[in-house]
Write a protein that holds these residues in place. Structure first.
Motif, PDB file in Angstrom:
ATOM      1  N   CYS A   7      27.574   7.880 -16.651  1.00 42.89           N
ATOM      2  CA  CYS A   7      28.463   6.734 -16.845  1.00 42.89           C
ATOM      3  C   CYS A   7      27.793   5.434 -16.408  1.00 42.89           C
ATOM      4  CB  CYS A   7      29.748   6.917 -16.052  1.00 42.89           C
ATOM      5  SG  CYS A   7      30.784   8.200 -16.703  1.00 42.89           S
ATOM      6  N   PHE A   8      26.541   5.471 -16.012  1.00 44.13           N
ATOM      7  CA  PHE A   8      25.830   4.317 -15.455  1.00 44.13           C
ATOM      8  C   PHE A   8      24.366   4.667 -15.440  1.00 44.13           C
ATOM      9  CE2 PHE A   8      26.785   7.406 -12.392  1.00 44.13           C
ATOM     10  CZ  PHE A   8      25.724   7.434 -11.532  1.00 44.13           C
ATOM     11  N   HIS A   9      23.537   3.802 -14.873  1.00 40.20           N
ATOM     12  CA  HIS A   9      22.112   4.106 -14.790  1.00 40.20           C
ATOM     13  C   HIS A   9      21.898   5.384 -13.987  1.00 40.20           C
ATOM     14  CE1 HIS A   9      21.801   2.963 -10.533  1.00 40.20           C
ATOM     15  NE2 HIS A   9      22.678   2.052 -10.826  1.00 40.20           N
ATOM     16  N   PRO A  10      20.866   6.163 -14.298  1.00 40.42           N
ATOM     17  CA  PRO A  10      20.612   7.373 -13.525  1.00 40.42           C
ATOM     18  C   PRO A  10      20.427   7.050 -12.035  1.00 40.42           C
ATOM     19  CG  PRO A  10      19.320   7.378 -15.521  1.00 40.42           C
ATOM     20  CD  PRO A  10      19.961   6.014 -15.421  1.00 40.42           C
ATOM     21  N   PHE A  11      20.943   7.898 -11.181  1.00 39.78           N
ATOM     22  CA  PHE A  11      20.943   7.708  -9.736  1.00 39.78           C
ATOM     23  C   PHE A  11      19.877   8.580  -9.099  1.00 39.78           C
ATOM     24  CE2 PHE A  11      23.832  10.905 -11.194  1.00 39.78           C
ATOM     25  CZ  PHE A  11      23.598  11.987 -10.371  1.00 39.78           C
ATOM     26  N   ARG A  12      19.581   8.301  -7.820  1.00 36.22           N
ATOM     27  CA  ARG A  12      18.661   9.183  -7.100  1.00 36.22           C
ATOM     28  C   ARG A  12      19.306  10.552  -7.061  1.00 36.22           C
ATOM     29  NH1 ARG A  12      16.699  11.979  -3.605  1.00 36.22           N
ATOM     30  NH2 ARG A  12      15.940  11.920  -1.542  1.00 36.22           N
ATOM     31  N   GLY A  13      18.706  11.470  -7.695  1.00 33.77           N
ATOM     32  CA  GLY A  13      19.281  12.798  -7.867  1.00 33.77           C
ATOM     33  C   GLY A  13      19.603  13.067  -9.322  1.00 33.77           C
ATOM     34  N   GLY A  14      19.799  12.018 -10.097  1.00 31.60           N
ATOM     35  CA  GLY A  14      20.115  12.177 -11.508  1.00 31.60           C
ATOM     36  C   GLY A  14      19.010  12.876 -12.274  1.00 31.60           C
ATOM     37  N   GLU A  15      17.759  12.588 -11.903  1.00 25.20           N
ATOM     38  CA  GLU A  15      16.640  13.243 -12.574  1.00 25.20           C
ATOM     39  C   GLU A  15      16.644  14.739 -12.290  1.00 25.20           C
ATOM     40  OE1 GLU A  15      15.481  12.352  -8.490  1.00 25.20           O
ATOM     41  OE2 GLU A  15      16.289  11.033 -10.014  1.00 25.20           O
ATOM     42  N   ALA A  16      17.107  15.128 -11.106  1.00 22.79           N
ATOM     43  CA  ALA A  16      17.189  16.550 -10.775  1.00 22.79           C
ATOM     44  C   ALA A  16      18.325  17.225 -11.549  1.00 22.79           C
ATOM     45  CB  ALA A  16      17.372  16.739  -9.276  1.00 22.79           C
ATOM     46  N   VAL A  17      19.436  16.520 -11.767  1.00 19.48           N
ATOM     47  CA  VAL A  17      20.517  17.067 -12.595  1.00 19.48           C
ATOM     48  C   VAL A  17      19.999  17.277 -14.016  1.00 19.48           C
ATOM     49  CG1 VAL A  17      22.827  16.658 -13.547  1.00 19.48           C
ATOM     50  CG2 VAL A  17      22.336  16.021 -11.175  1.00 19.48           C
ATOM     51  N   THR A  18      19.278  16.301 -14.536  1.00 16.92           N
ATOM     52  CA  THR A  18      18.704  16.424 -15.879  1.00 16.92           C
ATOM     53  C   THR A  18      17.716  17.594 -15.936  1.00 16.92           C
ATOM     54  OG1 THR A  18      19.000  14.073 -16.275  1.00 16.92           O
ATOM     55  CG2 THR A  18      17.382  15.204 -17.655  1.00 16.92           C
ATOM     56  N   GLU A  19      16.904  17.758 -14.903  1.00 23.00           N
ATOM     57  CA  GLU A  19      15.962  18.882 -14.847  1.00 23.00           C
ATOM     58  C   GLU A  19      16.710  20.212 -14.877  1.00 23.00           C
ATOM     59  OE1 GLU A  19      12.809  20.891 -11.719  1.00 23.00           O
ATOM     60  OE2 GLU A  19      13.393  18.810 -11.408  1.00 23.00           O
ATOM     61  N   TYR A  20      17.787  20.310 -14.092  1.00 22.10           N
ATOM     62  CA  TYR A  20      18.606  21.527 -14.082  1.00 22.10           C
ATOM     63  C   TYR A  20      19.132  21.828 -15.490  1.00 22.10           C
ATOM     64  CZ  TYR A  20      22.688  24.496 -13.407  1.00 22.10           C
ATOM     65  OH  TYR A  20      23.616  25.506 -13.510  1.00 22.10           O
ATOM     66  N   VAL A  21      19.677  20.814 -16.141  1.00 24.22           N
ATOM     67  CA  VAL A  21      20.244  20.988 -17.482  1.00 24.22           C
ATOM     68  C   VAL A  21      19.188  21.499 -18.451  1.00 24.22           C
ATOM     69  CG1 VAL A  21      21.163  19.712 -19.465  1.00 24.22           C
ATOM     70  CG2 VAL A  21      22.140  19.362 -17.192  1.00 24.22           C
ATOM     71  N   HIS A  22      18.017  20.883 -18.461  1.00 23.22           N
ATOM     72  CA  HIS A  22      16.978  21.260 -19.416  1.00 23.22           C
ATOM     73  C   HIS A  22      16.308  22.586 -19.076  1.00 23.22           C
ATOM     74  CE1 HIS A  22      17.422  17.726 -21.803  1.00 23.22           C
ATOM     75  NE2 HIS A  22      17.251  16.945 -20.755  1.00 23.22           N
ATOM     76  N   SER A  23      16.310  22.955 -17.809  1.00 26.38           N
ATOM     77  CA  SER A  23      15.633  24.184 -17.401  1.00 26.38           C
ATOM     78  C   SER A  23      16.534  25.420 -17.410  1.00 26.38           C
ATOM     79  CB  SER A  23      15.062  24.033 -15.985  1.00 26.38           C
ATOM     80  OG  SER A  23      14.114  23.010 -15.945  1.00 26.38           O
ATOM     81  N   PHE A  24      17.825  25.244 -17.141  1.00 28.15           N
ATOM     82  CA  PHE A  24      18.666  26.415 -16.886  1.00 28.15           C
ATOM     83  C   PHE A  24      19.916  26.543 -17.754  1.00 28.15           C
ATOM     84  CE2 PHE A  24      16.480  25.425 -12.875  1.00 28.15           C
ATOM     85  CZ  PHE A  24      15.698  26.567 -12.791  1.00 28.15           C
ATOM     86  N   ARG A  25      20.238  25.537 -18.550  1.00 29.96           N
ATOM     87  CA  ARG A  25      21.455  25.618 -19.373  1.00 29.96           C
ATOM     88  C   ARG A  25      21.105  25.852 -20.829  1.00 29.96           C
ATOM     89  NH1 ARG A  25      25.525  21.828 -19.693  1.00 29.96           N
ATOM     90  NH2 ARG A  25      27.133  23.288 -19.085  1.00 29.96           N
ATOM     91  N   ARG A  26      21.921  26.651 -21.490  1.00 35.74           N
ATOM     92  CA  ARG A  26      21.760  26.849 -22.935  1.00 35.74           C
ATOM     93  C   ARG A  26      22.125  25.562 -23.660  1.00 35.74           C
ATOM     94  NH1 ARG A  26      25.723  31.156 -22.790  1.00 35.74           N
ATOM     95  NH2 ARG A  26      26.672  29.884 -24.409  1.00 35.74           N
ATOM     96  N   PRO A  27      21.461  25.277 -24.760  1.00 36.69           N
ATOM     97  CA  PRO A  27      21.711  24.022 -25.479  1.00 36.69           C
ATOM     98  C   PRO A  27      23.099  23.918 -26.108  1.00 36.69           C
ATOM     99  CG  PRO A  27      19.756  25.145 -26.343  1.00 36.69           C
ATOM    100  CD  PRO A  27      20.328  26.014 -25.282  1.00 36.69           C
ATOM    101  N   ASP A  28      23.786  25.036 -26.309  1.00 38.21           N
ATOM    102  CA  ASP A  28      25.095  24.992 -26.953  1.00 38.21           C
ATOM    103  C   ASP A  28      26.244  24.748 -25.975  1.00 38.21           C
ATOM    104  OD1 ASP A  28      24.517  27.566 -25.905  1.00 38.21           O
ATOM    105  OD2 ASP A  28      26.130  28.446 -27.120  1.00 38.21           O
ATOM    106  N   LEU A  29      25.949  24.621 -24.690  1.00 41.73           N
ATOM    107  CA  LEU A  29      27.016  24.394 -23.705  1.00 41.73           C
ATOM    108  C   LEU A  29      27.471  22.936 -23.716  1.00 41.73           C
ATOM    109  CD1 LEU A  29      25.655  26.444 -20.688  1.00 41.73           C
ATOM    110  CD2 LEU A  29      27.507  27.061 -22.248  1.00 41.73           C
ATOM    111  N   PRO A  30      28.748  22.695 -23.383  1.00 40.73           N
ATOM    112  CA  PRO A  30      29.219  21.309 -23.280  1.00 40.73           C
ATOM    113  C   PRO A  30      28.480  20.585 -22.156  1.00 40.73           C
ATOM    114  CG  PRO A  30      31.020  22.874 -22.886  1.00 40.73           C
ATOM    115  CD  PRO A  30      29.786  23.667 -23.107  1.00 40.73           C
ATOM    116  N   PRO A  31      28.387  19.253 -22.224  1.00 47.53           N
ATOM    117  CA  PRO A  31      27.580  18.514 -21.245  1.00 47.53           C
ATOM    118  C   PRO A  31      28.199  18.469 -19.849  1.00 47.53           C
ATOM    119  CG  PRO A  31      28.706  16.992 -22.702  1.00 47.53           C
ATOM    120  CD  PRO A  31      28.972  18.372 -23.230  1.00 47.53           C
ATOM    121  N   ILE A  32      27.308  18.355 -18.887  1.00 46.11           N
ATOM    122  CA  ILE A  32      27.689  18.012 -17.515  1.00 46.11           C
ATOM    123  C   ILE A  32      27.872  16.499 -17.513  1.00 46.11           C
ATOM    124  CG2 ILE A  32      26.757  17.805 -15.181  1.00 46.11           C
ATOM    125  CD1 ILE A  32      25.402  20.500 -15.600  1.00 46.11           C
TER     126      ILE A  32
END
Length: 150
Positions: A7-32
């Motif tokens: 909802c805003f610029h990525p925060f300290r920790g936001g890059e880690a959330v993005t890493e989690y999404v790309h590394s461990f979530r299936r692409p067909d899941l709804p977004p975090i």
């Protein structure tokens, strides 16, 4: 579709959330979804690092959802990462820590340095994913008030 909705610029920790999404979530899941930073003390001077978008007077972002919350101090140092999952909701969990009413009252001494909260919400149908994200973020970011992963 496997994205993080910020909802805003990525925060300290936001890059880690993005890493989690790309590394461990299936692409067909709804977004975090990551909410804007909420300032617990809007009467204090605004930080140039975190432009004020939400304050204590606003509802907790995604307060009705399961997810992970990141607690920052005045200088945007990450202090703590916690979760609300299964039968718990972010708003309910944060109310337990900070109370309600007209001003913020941290209920635990270790929360006194807290200034900002960012909520990261799980899709409504996947509340059980919050513990996995919490553990990943704690291990990756090592906030000073979390004991796990240090």
């Amino acid at each position: 579709m496997n994205e993080v909705s910020f909802c805003f610029h990525p925060f300290r920790g936001g890059e880690a959330v993005t890493e989690y999404v790309h590394s461990f979530r299936r692409p067909d899941l709804p977004p975090i979804q990551a909410g804007a930073p909420l300032d617990l003390y809007p009467s204090r001077p605004e930080s140039a690092l975190f432009p004020r978008q939400l304050t204590w007077d606003d509802p907790w972002p995604y307060g009705d959802r399961a997810g992970v919350y990141l607690v920052y101090d005045e200088a945007l140092n990450l202090l703590y990462i916690g979760k609300a999952s299964m039968n718990r909701r972010l708003g309910q969990r944060l109310y337990e820590y900070f109370g309600g009413g007209e001003v913020c009252h941290p209920r635990l001494d270790w929360l006194r340095p807290a200034r900002y909260i960012i909520n990261v919400a799980m899709p409504a149908e996947l509340p059980f994913e919050a513990p996995a994200l919490e553990e990943f973020l704690i291990r990756r970011l090592q906030p000073k008030l979390n004991g796990v992963g240090l």
